[in-house]
Motif scaffolding. Structure first.
Motif, PDB file in Angstrom:
ATOM      1  N   PHE A   8       0.801  -1.217   0.000  1.00 24.50           N
ATOM      2  CA  PHE A   8       0.000   0.000   0.000  1.00 24.50           C
ATOM      3  C   PHE A   8       0.837   1.271   0.000  1.00 24.50           C
ATOM      4  O   PHE A   8       0.324   2.356   0.281  1.00 24.50           O
ATOM      5  N   ARG A   9       2.111   1.157  -0.326  1.00 21.46           N
ATOM      6  CA  ARG A   9       2.922   2.353  -0.537  1.00 21.46           C
ATOM      7  C   ARG A   9       2.322   3.171  -1.677  1.00 21.46           C
ATOM      8  O   ARG A   9       1.795   2.617  -2.629  1.00 21.46           O
ATOM      9  N   GLY A  10       2.431   4.499  -1.591  1.00 21.50           N
ATOM     10  CA  GLY A  10       1.961   5.330  -2.689  1.00 21.50           C
ATOM     11  C   GLY A  10       0.621   5.967  -2.397  1.00 21.50           C
ATOM     12  O   GLY A  10       0.346   6.376  -1.269  1.00 21.50           O
ATOM     13  N   VAL A  11      -0.224   6.017  -3.412  1.00 21.71           N
ATOM     14  CA  VAL A  11      -1.497   6.724  -3.304  1.00 21.71           C
ATOM     15  C   VAL A  11      -2.662   5.739  -3.331  1.00 21.71           C
ATOM     16  O   VAL A  11      -2.872   5.026  -4.316  1.00 21.71           O
ATOM     17  N   THR A  12      -3.370   5.700  -2.222  1.00 24.51           N
ATOM     18  CA  THR A  12      -4.653   5.001  -2.146  1.00 24.51           C
ATOM     19  C   THR A  12      -5.734   6.074  -2.126  1.00 24.51           C
ATOM     20  O   THR A  12      -5.652   7.019  -1.340  1.00 24.51           O
ATOM     21  N   VAL A  13      -6.737   5.959  -2.987  1.00 21.24           N
ATOM     22  CA  VAL A  13      -7.833   6.927  -2.979  1.00 21.24           C
ATOM     23  C   VAL A  13      -8.995   6.373  -2.170  1.00 21.24           C
ATOM     24  O   VAL A  13      -9.452   5.246  -2.402  1.00 21.24           O
ATOM     25  N   ALA A  14      -9.447   7.176  -1.209  1.00 19.09           N
ATOM     26  CA  ALA A  14     -10.643   6.843  -0.427  1.00 19.09           C
ATOM     27  C   ALA A  14     -11.863   7.158  -1.287  1.00 19.09           C
ATOM     28  O   ALA A  14     -12.222   8.324  -1.461  1.00 19.09           O
ATOM     29  N   LEU A  15     -12.464   6.137  -1.840  1.00 16.93           N
ATOM     30  CA  LEU A  15     -13.522   6.321  -2.833  1.00 16.93           C
ATOM     31  C   LEU A  15     -14.792   6.935  -2.237  1.00 16.93           C
ATOM     32  O   LEU A  15     -15.265   6.515  -1.175  1.00 16.93           O
ATOM     33  N   VAL A  16     -15.372   7.900  -2.951  1.00 14.45           N
ATOM     34  CA  VAL A  16     -16.746   8.277  -2.663  1.00 14.45           C
ATOM     35  C   VAL A  16     -17.656   7.156  -3.164  1.00 14.45           C
ATOM     36  O   VAL A  16     -17.272   6.388  -4.044  1.00 14.45           O
ATOM     37  N   THR A  17     -18.840   7.061  -2.597  1.00 11.03           N
ATOM     38  CA  THR A  17     -19.840   6.113  -3.096  1.00 11.03           C
ATOM     39  C   THR A  17     -20.886   6.877  -3.892  1.00 11.03           C
ATOM     40  O   THR A  17     -21.623   7.687  -3.324  1.00 11.03           O
ATOM     41  N   PRO A  18     -20.958   6.661  -5.192  1.00 14.43           N
ATOM     42  CA  PRO A  18     -21.984   7.341  -5.988  1.00 14.43           C
ATOM     43  C   PRO A  18     -23.373   6.780  -5.670  1.00 14.43           C
ATOM     44  O   PRO A  18     -23.539   5.553  -5.521  1.00 14.43           O
ATOM     45  N   PHE A  19     -24.349   7.671  -5.565  1.00 13.03           N
ATOM     46  CA  PHE A  19     -25.739   7.267  -5.346  1.00 13.03           C
ATOM     47  C   PHE A  19     -26.623   7.830  -6.455  1.00 13.03           C
ATOM     48  O   PHE A  19     -26.370   8.919  -6.969  1.00 13.03           O
ATOM     49  N   ARG A  20     -27.659   7.093  -6.792  1.00 13.14           N
ATOM     50  CA  ARG A  20     -28.704   7.551  -7.709  1.00 13.14           C
ATOM     51  C   ARG A  20     -30.032   7.023  -7.197  1.00 13.14           C
ATOM     52  O   ARG A  20     -30.173   5.828  -6.959  1.00 13.14           O
ATOM     53  N   ASP A  21     -30.979   7.924  -7.028  1.00 10.97           N
ATOM     54  CA  ASP A  21     -32.327   7.532  -6.573  1.00 10.97           C
ATOM     55  C   ASP A  21     -32.260   6.700  -5.292  1.00 10.97           C
ATOM     56  O   ASP A  21     -32.910   5.660  -5.157  1.00 10.97           O
ATOM     57  N   SER A  22     -31.418   7.157  -4.384  1.00 13.08           N
ATOM     58  CA  SER A  22     -31.268   6.560  -3.052  1.00 13.08           C
ATOM     59  C   SER A  22     -30.596   5.182  -3.064  1.00 13.08           C
ATOM     60  O   SER A  22     -30.534   4.514  -2.041  1.00 13.08           O
ATOM     61  N   LYS A  23     -30.088   4.761  -4.211  1.00  8.88           N
ATOM     62  CA  LYS A  23     -29.403   3.476  -4.307  1.00  8.88           C
ATOM     63  C   LYS A  23     -27.963   3.686  -4.752  1.00  8.88           C
ATOM     64  O   LYS A  23     -27.618   4.724  -5.325  1.00  8.88           O
ATOM     65  N   VAL A  24     -27.112   2.707  -4.490  1.00  9.51           N
ATOM     66  CA  VAL A  24     -25.735   2.768  -4.979  1.00  9.51           C
ATOM     67  C   VAL A  24     -25.752   2.773  -6.503  1.00  9.51           C
ATOM     68  O   VAL A  24     -26.396   1.930  -7.136  1.00  9.51           O
ATOM     69  N   ASP A  25     -25.073   3.745  -7.086  1.00  7.98           N
ATOM     70  CA  ASP A  25     -24.961   3.860  -8.542  1.00  7.98           C
ATOM     71  C   ASP A  25     -23.797   2.977  -8.987  1.00  7.98           C
ATOM     72  O   ASP A  25     -22.644   3.413  -9.020  1.00  7.98           O
ATOM     73  N   GLU A  26     -24.109   1.744  -9.323  1.00 10.11           N
ATOM     74  CA  GLU A  26     -23.055   0.783  -9.634  1.00 10.11           C
ATOM     75  C   GLU A  26     -22.279   1.175 -10.882  1.00 10.11           C
ATOM     76  O   GLU A  26     -21.053   1.042 -10.929  1.00 10.11           O
ATOM     77  N   ALA A  27     -22.964   1.682 -11.897  1.00 14.21           N
ATOM     78  CA  ALA A  27     -22.274   2.110 -13.117  1.00 14.21           C
ATOM     79  C   ALA A  27     -21.356   3.293 -12.819  1.00 14.21           C
ATOM     80  O   ALA A  27     -20.231   3.362 -13.327  1.00 14.21           O
ATOM     81  N   GLY A  28     -21.823   4.214 -11.983  1.00 12.45           N
ATOM     82  CA  GLY A  28     -21.001   5.359 -11.605  1.00 12.45           C
ATOM     83  C   GLY A  28     -19.772   4.944 -10.813  1.00 12.45           C
ATOM     84  O   GLY A  28     -18.689   5.518 -10.980  1.00 12.45           O
ATOM     85  N   LEU A  29     -19.921   3.953  -9.949  1.00 15.20           N
ATOM     86  CA  LEU A  29     -18.791   3.447  -9.175  1.00 15.20           C
ATOM     87  C   LEU A  29     -17.760   2.795 -10.090  1.00 15.20           C
ATOM     88  O   LEU A  29     -16.552   3.026  -9.953  1.00 15.20           O
ATOM     89  N   ARG A  30     -18.215   2.008 -11.031  1.00  9.47           N
ATOM     90  CA  ARG A  30     -17.297   1.369 -11.975  1.00  9.47           C
ATOM     91  C   ARG A  30     -16.535   2.410 -12.790  1.00  9.47           C
ATOM     92  O   ARG A  30     -15.321   2.287 -13.035  1.00  9.47           O
ATOM     93  N   LYS A  31     -17.228   3.454 -13.197  1.00 14.73           N
ATOM     94  CA  LYS A  31     -16.595   4.521 -13.971  1.00 14.73           C
ATOM     95  C   LYS A  31     -15.525   5.227 -13.145  1.00 14.73           C
ATOM     96  O   LYS A  31     -14.423   5.503 -13.640  1.00 14.73           O
ATOM     97  N   LEU A  32     -15.832   5.503 -11.886  1.00 16.30           N
ATOM     98  CA  LEU A  32     -14.871   6.154 -11.002  1.00 16.30           C
ATOM     99  C   LEU A  32     -13.637   5.281 -10.802  1.00 16.30           C
ATOM    100  O   LEU A  32     -12.502   5.781 -10.847  1.00 16.30           O
ATOM    101  N   VAL A  33     -13.839   3.992 -10.582  1.00 21.51           N
ATOM    102  CA  VAL A  33     -12.710   3.069 -10.424  1.00 21.51           C
ATOM    103  C   VAL A  33     -11.808   3.125 -11.658  1.00 21.51           C
ATOM    104  O   VAL A  33     -10.576   3.241 -11.542  1.00 21.51           O
ATOM    105  N   ASP A  34     -12.405   3.076 -12.830  1.00 22.08           N
ATOM    106  CA  ASP A  34     -11.626   3.121 -14.074  1.00 22.08           C
ATOM    107  C   ASP A  34     -10.855   4.427 -14.197  1.00 22.08           C
ATOM    108  O   ASP A  34      -9.671   4.437 -14.573  1.00 22.08           O
ATOM    109  N   GLN A  35     -11.512   5.547 -13.907  1.00 23.72           N
ATOM    110  CA  GLN A  35     -10.858   6.848 -14.028  1.00 23.72           C
ATOM    111  C   GLN A  35      -9.637   6.954 -13.122  1.00 23.72           C
ATOM    112  O   GLN A  35      -8.583   7.452 -13.530  1.00 23.72           O
ATOM    113  N   LEU A  36      -9.772   6.483 -11.893  1.00 24.98           N
ATOM    114  CA  LEU A  36      -8.671   6.592 -10.940  1.00 24.98           C
ATOM    115  C   LEU A  36      -7.517   5.658 -11.297  1.00 24.98           C
ATOM    116  O   LEU A  36      -6.344   6.031 -11.167  1.00 24.98           O
ATOM    117  N   ILE A  37      -7.830   4.472 -11.758  1.00 24.05           N
ATOM    118  CA  ILE A  37      -6.766   3.540 -12.163  1.00 24.05           C
ATOM    119  C   ILE A  37      -6.036   4.092 -13.383  1.00 24.05           C
ATOM    120  O   ILE A  37      -4.801   4.042 -13.467  1.00 24.05           O
TER     121      ILE A  37
END
Length: 296
Positions: A8-37
């Motif tokens: 875990f040396r280096g940069v670990t990003v503490a992810l926000v959890t995207p929400f849509r309509d009171s539910k976890v936005d799974e597509a938004g989370l996947r997109k965020l993971v890809d962007q950060l990687i």
């Protein structure tokens, strides 16, 4: 001998959890993971404070970690937030994260029930022995109401599966004691203190502002790791105002979600009891983003 915390040396990003309509936005989370990687971060930490873990259901908590592991697919390490003020629940969450493919467990100090130091030790010992993942001790007395004292962390360092500390006490003295007495990987838990801690021997950061400017956080940490202190200081001062806004304008993750929305990367609503940043805070944040060179 190098410990597993070195992963875990280096940069670990503490992810926000995207929400849509009171539910976890799974597509938004996947997109965020890809962007950060793609931006080059070393690891991802789902379901921490920044991910609004206190308001995730148990099923949602497990699902967010599973999605992060699946989408990362070995391209970055996953440091799953699996802490609880119930030792049994922390063990359950950690075992589930192991099944999902996480590389380590970020275990926040038990909050509200305020254990004695012996209780902290026994809590982490149980999670380390039964949870089946390397453990990162997350010491944040400002949220958990009590400090894990350096002597306790030094004792925990003797356990094989305790591999790192996310240091969020704000105390350089405490960090110095841990770094001097153990081989634990120490990670900054406060973006604005990453460079000072690395000057003492810390190995990186679990970053909130990395959700917004991961490349700059990565560049600063790499410069410090290489001993290029002039460049690291330059980046530290560039990042400093943005880092402070993430903590000073409102409780994390209110400002970082507001910033992402301003920048066209809306991650949806916050869950109560967190509420949106007030207009004065939004204007202040816009000014900081503009001064940084980030445009809405």
């Amino acid at each position: 001998m190098a410990r597993q915390g070195e992963m875990f040396r280096g940069v670990t990003v503490a992810l926000v959890t995207p929400f849509r309509d009171s539910k976890v936005d799974e597509a938004g989370l996947r997109k965020l993971v890809d962007q950060l990687i793609e931006a080059g971060v070393d690891a991802l930490a789902p379901c921490g404070t920044t991910g609004e873990s206190p308001t995730l259901s148990h099923d949602e908590h497990d699902r967010v970690i599973a999605i992060t592991c699946e989408q990362s697919n070995g391209r970055a390490k996953v440091m799953a937030g699996t802490g609880s003020n119930s030792t049994a629940e922390a063990i359950r969450l950690t075992k589930q994260a192991k099944k999902a493919g996480a590389d380590g467990a970020l275990i926040v100090s038990p909050y509200y029930n305020k254990p004695m130091q012996s209780g902290f030790y026994e809590h982490y010992k149980a999670v380390a022995e039964e949870g089946e993942l390397p453990v990162v001790v997350y010491n944040i007395p400002g949220r958990s109401a009590k400090n894990i004292e350096p002597e306790t962390i030094i004792k925990l360092a003797e356990l094989e599966n305790i591999v790192a500390v996310k240091e969020a006490t704000g105390s350089m003295d405490q960090a110095s004691q841990v770094l001097a007495a153990t081989e634990l990987t120490v990670l900054s838990g406060d973006d604005s203190l990453t460079l000072p801690l690395m000057s003492l021997g810390a190995s990186g950061v679990v970053s909130v502002v990395g959700n917004i400017v991961p490349e700059d956080v990565k560049a600063m940490v790499e410069a410090a790791s290489a001993g290029n202190w002039d460049e690291a200081r330059k980046l530290h001062y560039k990042l400093f105002g943005l880092c402070r806004d993430m903590l000073s304008l409102a409780t994390n993750p209110i400002p970082v979600k507001a910033a992402m929305k301003i920048l066209g990367r809306d991650t949806g609503d916050l869950r109560l009891p967190l509420t949106s940043l007030e207009p004065a805070g939004i204007e202040s944040l816009k000014n900081t983003l503009d001064n940084y060179g980030l445009k809405s």
